[in-house]
Motif scaffolding. Structure first.
Motif, mmCIF file in Angstrom:
data_model
loop_
_atom_site.group_PDB
_atom_site.id
_atom_site.type_symbol
_atom_site.label_atom_id
_atom_site.label_comp_id
_atom_site.label_asym_id
_atom_site.label_seq_id
_atom_site.Cartn_x
_atom_site.Cartn_y
_atom_site.Cartn_z
ATOM 1 N N ALA A 447 0.856 -1.178 0.000
ATOM 2 C CA ALA A 447 0.000 0.000 0.000
ATOM 3 C C ALA A 447 0.894 1.230 0.000
ATOM 4 N N ARG A 448 0.397 2.355 -0.478
ATOM 5 C CA ARG A 448 1.238 3.561 -0.509
ATOM 6 C C ARG A 448 1.700 3.941 0.881
ATOM 7 N N GLN A 449 0.830 3.719 1.873
ATOM 8 C CA GLN A 449 1.222 4.100 3.228
ATOM 9 C C GLN A 449 2.331 3.212 3.790
ATOM 10 N N HIS A 450 2.619 2.102 3.111
ATOM 11 C CA HIS A 450 3.727 1.254 3.552
ATOM 12 C C HIS A 450 5.070 1.815 3.098
ATOM 13 N N GLY A 451 5.041 2.787 2.220
ATOM 14 C CA GLY A 451 6.260 3.436 1.762
ATOM 15 C C GLY A 451 6.369 4.835 2.332
ATOM 16 N N LYS A 452 7.441 5.500 2.008
ATOM 17 C CA LYS A 452 7.702 6.821 2.553
ATOM 18 C C LYS A 452 7.487 7.873 1.477
ATOM 19 N N GLY A 453 6.618 8.852 1.784
ATOM 20 C CA GLY A 453 6.393 9.941 0.845
ATOM 21 C C GLY A 453 7.568 10.904 0.832
ATOM 22 N N PRO A 454 7.759 11.694 -0.214
ATOM 23 C CA PRO A 454 6.875 11.746 -1.375
ATOM 24 C C PRO A 454 7.161 10.709 -2.447
ATOM 25 N N LYS A 455 8.211 9.879 -2.267
ATOM 26 C CA LYS A 455 8.528 8.915 -3.322
ATOM 27 C C LYS A 455 7.629 7.691 -3.301
ATOM 28 N N PHE A 456 7.278 7.243 -2.117
ATOM 29 C CA PHE A 456 6.531 5.996 -1.968
ATOM 30 C C PHE A 456 7.291 4.873 -2.684
ATOM 31 N N TRP A 457 6.773 4.328 -3.791
ATOM 32 C CA TRP A 457 7.420 3.170 -4.424
ATOM 33 C C TRP A 457 8.013 3.516 -5.792
ATOM 34 N N ASP A 458 8.380 4.778 -5.991
ATOM 35 C CA ASP A 458 8.953 5.163 -7.284
ATOM 36 C C ASP A 458 10.236 4.398 -7.611
ATOM 37 N N ASP A 459 11.041 4.114 -6.603
ATOM 38 C CA ASP A 459 12.350 3.513 -6.838
ATOM 39 C C ASP A 459 12.383 2.031 -6.488
ATOM 40 N N TRP A 460 11.209 1.371 -6.548
ATOM 41 C CA TRP A 460 11.148 -0.044 -6.183
ATOM 42 C C TRP A 460 11.943 -0.896 -7.162
ATOM 43 N N GLU A 461 12.860 -1.670 -6.613
ATOM 44 C CA GLU A 461 13.603 -2.652 -7.401
ATOM 45 C C GLU A 461 13.927 -3.818 -6.485
ATOM 46 N N ASN A 462 13.622 -5.026 -6.954
ATOM 47 C CA ASN A 462 13.965 -6.186 -6.138
ATOM 48 C C ASN A 462 14.054 -7.431 -7.012
ATOM 49 N N ASN A 463 15.212 -7.631 -7.603
ATOM 50 C CA ASN A 463 15.483 -8.851 -8.375
ATOM 51 C C ASN A 463 14.412 -9.130 -9.427
ATOM 52 N N GLY A 464 13.938 -8.078 -10.026
ATOM 53 C CA GLY A 464 12.997 -8.271 -11.118
ATOM 54 C C GLY A 464 11.568 -8.539 -10.714
ATOM 55 N N LYS A 465 11.265 -8.447 -9.433
ATOM 56 C CA LYS A 465 9.891 -8.713 -8.987
ATOM 57 C C LYS A 465 9.005 -7.492 -9.223
ATOM 58 N N PRO A 466 7.813 -7.678 -9.781
ATOM 59 C CA PRO A 466 6.922 -6.537 -9.996
ATOM 60 C C PRO A 466 6.238 -6.100 -8.705
ATOM 61 N N ALA A 467 5.807 -4.833 -8.698
ATOM 62 C CA ALA A 467 5.055 -4.298 -7.561
ATOM 63 C C ALA A 467 3.737 -3.723 -8.066
ATOM 64 N N PHE A 468 2.683 -4.072 -7.375
ATOM 65 C CA PHE A 468 1.339 -3.561 -7.667
ATOM 66 C C PHE A 468 0.873 -2.812 -6.428
ATOM 67 N N THR A 469 0.518 -1.527 -6.581
ATOM 68 C CA THR A 469 0.070 -0.738 -5.429
ATOM 69 C C THR A 469 -1.338 -1.171 -5.060
ATOM 70 N N ALA A 470 -1.437 -1.949 -3.993
ATOM 71 C CA ALA A 470 -2.710 -2.584 -3.641
ATOM 72 C C ALA A 470 -3.699 -1.629 -2.993
ATOM 73 N N GLU A 471 -3.201 -0.548 -2.403
ATOM 74 C CA GLU A 471 -4.063 0.464 -1.786
ATOM 75 C C GLU A 471 -3.371 1.818 -1.922
ATOM 76 N N TYR A 472 -4.161 2.828 -2.253
ATOM 77 C CA TYR A 472 -3.612 4.181 -2.294
ATOM 78 C C TYR A 472 -4.758 5.178 -2.206
#
Length: 771
Positions: A447-472
């Motif tokens: 969820a967006r609140q699981h990340g830190k604003g203002p970037k939230f998950w802009d820089d998500w990278e983890n061994n090629g795994k995709p990220a889907f923002t489940a709540e925002y």
């Protein structure tokens, strides 16, 4: 006619009297704390009608019973009951003997009656206990859980009568990647598709039985292809899986834009070629994949624009008809969404079928929110994950299995077990697991609140795994310091003005703020490749149980009335995408009431190339979409018109594509309340006169020209002939409009609804029903 085709058609007409008939009528009900008279009820049913704001949900024991006659044609057959959902511990007895105890309120179960039926009358009894219990999901105390779970046999019950040589129920069979009928697609292209069908056959006869399994694929009543297995002999009380393949040339692939469905017919043939059991289901041919580069559907990248849904309805809680479930799915599609996260528990089979039919992808979730307990809870949670896949694995709408406990810290070995269940129950490369916590799962669901604003998950990278923002769009604007981090003037807003939790009655300014919050979040989610899809929180307002209000971050309220944010999302669907099943295509909506306190800066949501504004018939401007920091990645940014100052009268906005007018919206300054206007929401399904289905009927306070008066808060009374109001028949207008649930009497051809309020003209409408 092909002889095989004739056999299939003839068998269908014979078996319709047996397999899978609804068992919803003529039940009696008694609440545990009201052990007096039995009430006559029809399923689905809630044990307690909750208030509109429910902060003290009814919990306790209740009882259902049903008397039925043993039919001569059942002699020598297998007879079972299939419950789609009963909250939460169900004890089922027949003629005074306990047959089964099922634990868990969101997944169905089967109870076999065969050896316990007696000639003449039989008495079926079901006792339910929906009280708090930490030993099965959701497990958490009601006062700390963020949603309500309600009560009753709240989904359909089916009586299933088959030969003792039969196809099993996938959940009851309890076999990994087995039981029932399991359909997969080893090879799919636009030229051809391989359809693999794995059928679990059971012989409950006392002697050997020889059988064949016949599979056929149908479209619009035409048989396209088929396969019949070799003869197989089953010993008494034995079972076996039979795997077959069908080849389909030039398949019509399933997608949100083209939800093509085929009918798969599975028949068991005895050694004399008679059909002893038949199952039919709708299937969709498609191929999916997830990677860091995005979600790929049928070979094409697809950003998954979505929402979350709680299955709650006003007053009745979860006890909604199949038609009501379909209408909800229509509303989600009309709002511009192509995927819905089914939070945070398995939802109705009827809703899943509606998603298949309408082209609405789903993230299918097990029950849970911020709670874990080792032992019985963990065991039931893992089993629910298996049962969910077994129930829903053939739905083309399911693209992701959230077999994880939402926002719950669990031991790493338990997380690994959850992921392993998906691979074991649905082997191959067409099933994917998701989890809010990064780990072994295929897709990360923060969820967006699981990340830190203002970037939230802009820089998500983890061994090629995709990220889907489940709540925002909710929590970060409610309790996080990152709220409105880019919005000019946000520091001047009071907290209640800046949040996304807004009711319709909170007024134009606050509804515009909610829409801007969602626009800002969604726009940021679209930046780069880090996020491959998103789901806002959420579609419909809902009760949380512990609060004296609704969680009001829905783009529609609990009564399914839209807020301004609904039209923002609707504008994100391309204008060329149109369907005859729901309202779609080019659209324009001006988010203003155009009254004295309205801003002269009018925001217009549209999927058109340009919009022209008129004030009292005079052209003001033609504009292209906004180009600001909240619109950098949107498919269709809003249009903002500056009228300088408020001038009463009519605003008209005309949307153009290729220079041609394709849509318009008019807004008139409201006058004094004069009368009521009624609207019946059928959303693609007319009201069924079965004593159970219901529709929303809305009354609006309007002026002499028919414009809704958004400041009106009249008390409105609804009177119904040929049916009844479910819940209170007197309500208070909110932003000029409020609704009720109207149910038709059994077999009523029409229902007349009259709405009245003091000091203004009453109105009436006639609802024609379906059988």
């Amino acid at each position: 006619m092909n002889p095989l085709t004739y056999v299939a058609i003839a068998a269908s007409s014979v078996l319709s009297a047996f397999a899978g008939s609804q068992f919803n009528e003529y039940w009696e009900f008694q609440k545990g704390d009201e052990a007096t008279q039995w009430q006559h009820v029809t399923l689905p049913h809630t044990a307690h009608l909750e208030p509109y704001i429910s902060n003290d949900m009814w919990m306790g024991e209740c009882r259902y019973r049903k008397s039925f006659e043993f039919k001569p044609e059942w002699q020598g057959k297998r007879v079972a009951l299939q419950f789609e959902g009963a909250m939460g511990i169900a004890t089922v007895s027949l003629n005074g003997k306990e047959l089964d105890k099922h634990i868990g309120g969101y997944i169905g179960f089967e109870v076999e009656l065969t050896d316990h039926l007696q000639p003449g009358k039989n008495l079926l009894e079901v006792t339910l206990d929906n009280r708090e219990n930490p030993d099965y999901p959701p497990g958490k105390s009601y006062r700390t859980l963020d949603f309500a779970w309600f009560s009753g046999i709240y989904r359909n019950v089916h009586l299933v009568v088959t030969d003792k040589l039969h196809i099993s129920n996938a959940i009851a069979a309890n076999q990994p990647a087995g039981g029932g009928i399991f359909v997969t697609y080893p090879e799919v292209s636009t030229e051809s598709a391989t359809i693999q069908i794995k059928t679990h056959v059971v012989n409950d006869h006392a002697e050997n039985r020889t059988l064949q399994v016949d599979q056929s694929l149908w479209l619009d009543g035409q048989r396209l292809t088929g396969s019949r297995s070799d003869a197989l002999t089953l010993a008494p009380e034995s079972d076996q899986h039979v795997t077959q393949q069908l080849q389909l040339e030039n398949p019509l692939l399933w997608s949100p834009q083209a939800p093509n469905l085929y009918t798969l017919k599975t028949q068991l043939l005895a050694d004399d070629q008679s059909v002893v059991h038949e199952e039919t289901q709708k299937i969709g041919v498609r191929t999916i994949s997830y990677s860091a580069d995005g979600f790929v559907l049928n070979g094409k990248n697809f950003f998954q624009r979505g929402t979350n849904r709680h299955q709650e309805f006003p007053y009745i809680g979860y006890a909604a008809s199949d038609e009501a479930q379909y209408r909800d799915a229509v509303k989600i599609k009309e709002a511009g969404f192509d995927i819905v996260r089914i939070s945070h528990y398995p939802q109705s089979p009827a809703f899943m079928r509606a998603c298949d039919e309408l082209g609405l992808m789903t993230i299918n979730c097990i029950t849970g929110w911020q709670f874990f307990k080792d032992g019985e809870f963990a065991k039931h949670s893992l089993q629910e994950g298996r049962d969910l896949i077994r129930r829903d694995r053939n739905h083309p709408s399911v693209v992701l299995w959230e077999i994880s406990l939402n926002e719950t810290h669990v031991p790493s070995e338990f997380l690994a077990q959850q992921h392993a269940i998906v691979d074991e129950e649905y082997p191959g490369d067409q099933s994917f697991s998701g989890s809010w916590k990064d780990g072994p799962h295929d897709v990360f669901l923060p969820a967006r609140q699981h990340g830190k604003g203002p970037k939230f998950w802009d820089d998500w990278e983890n061994n090629g795994k995709p990220a889907f923002t489940a709540e925002y769009g909710d929590w970060e604007y409610y309790a996080q310091a990152a709220a409105n981090f880019n919005q000019h003037g946000s520091k001047e807003l009071k907290k209640e003005e800046s949040t996304s939790r807004q009711l319709r009655k909170h007024g134009e300014k606050r509804l515009l703020q909610q829409a801007l919050n969602y626009q800002e979040s969604h726009n940021q989610n679209l930046r780069g490749k880090s996020i491959i899809g998103d789901a806002n929180w959420l579609m419909f307002d809902y009760n949380r149980g512990y609060a004296n209000d609704h969680c009001s971050s829905g783009v529609m309220d609990l009564m399914r009335l839209p807020k301004f944010a609904y039209y923002f999302y609707r504008s994100q669907r391309p204008a060329h995408e149109a369907s005859d099943r729901f309202s779609s295509g080019p659209m324009v909506f001006a988010a203003t009431y155009w009254q004295t306190d309205s801003s002269p800066h009018v925001r217009v949501f549209s999927n058109c190339e340009s919009v022209t504004a008129y004030l009292n018939g005079k052209k003001v401007a033609t504009q292209t979409p906004d180009d600001d920091q909240f619109s950098t990645h949107l498919n269709h940014p809003p249009f903002t018109f500056d009228f300088g100052q408020f001038t009463p009268g009519e605003l008209r906005f005309v949307g153009h594509i290729d220079g041609k007018p394709v849509a318009e919206h008019r807004v008139n300054t409201p006058g004094e309340p004069a009368s009521l206007a009624l609207q019946v929401d059928e959303s693609g399904k007319p009201l069924v006169a079965d004593g159970n289905d219901f529709v929303f009927v809305y009354a609006s306070v309007v002026d002499a020209k028919g414009t809704v008066v958004p400041t009106a808060n009249h008390t409105i009374r609804f009177d119904v002939q040929g049916g009844q109001v479910v819940g209170p028949s007197t309500v208070t207008a909110e932003a000029g409009t409020q609704g009720v649930l109207v149910r038709a009497n059994p077999h009523a051809g029409s229902v007349r609804v009259t709405a009245s309020a003091e000091g203004i003209v009453e109105t009436a409408t006639e609802i024609q029903t379906a059988k």
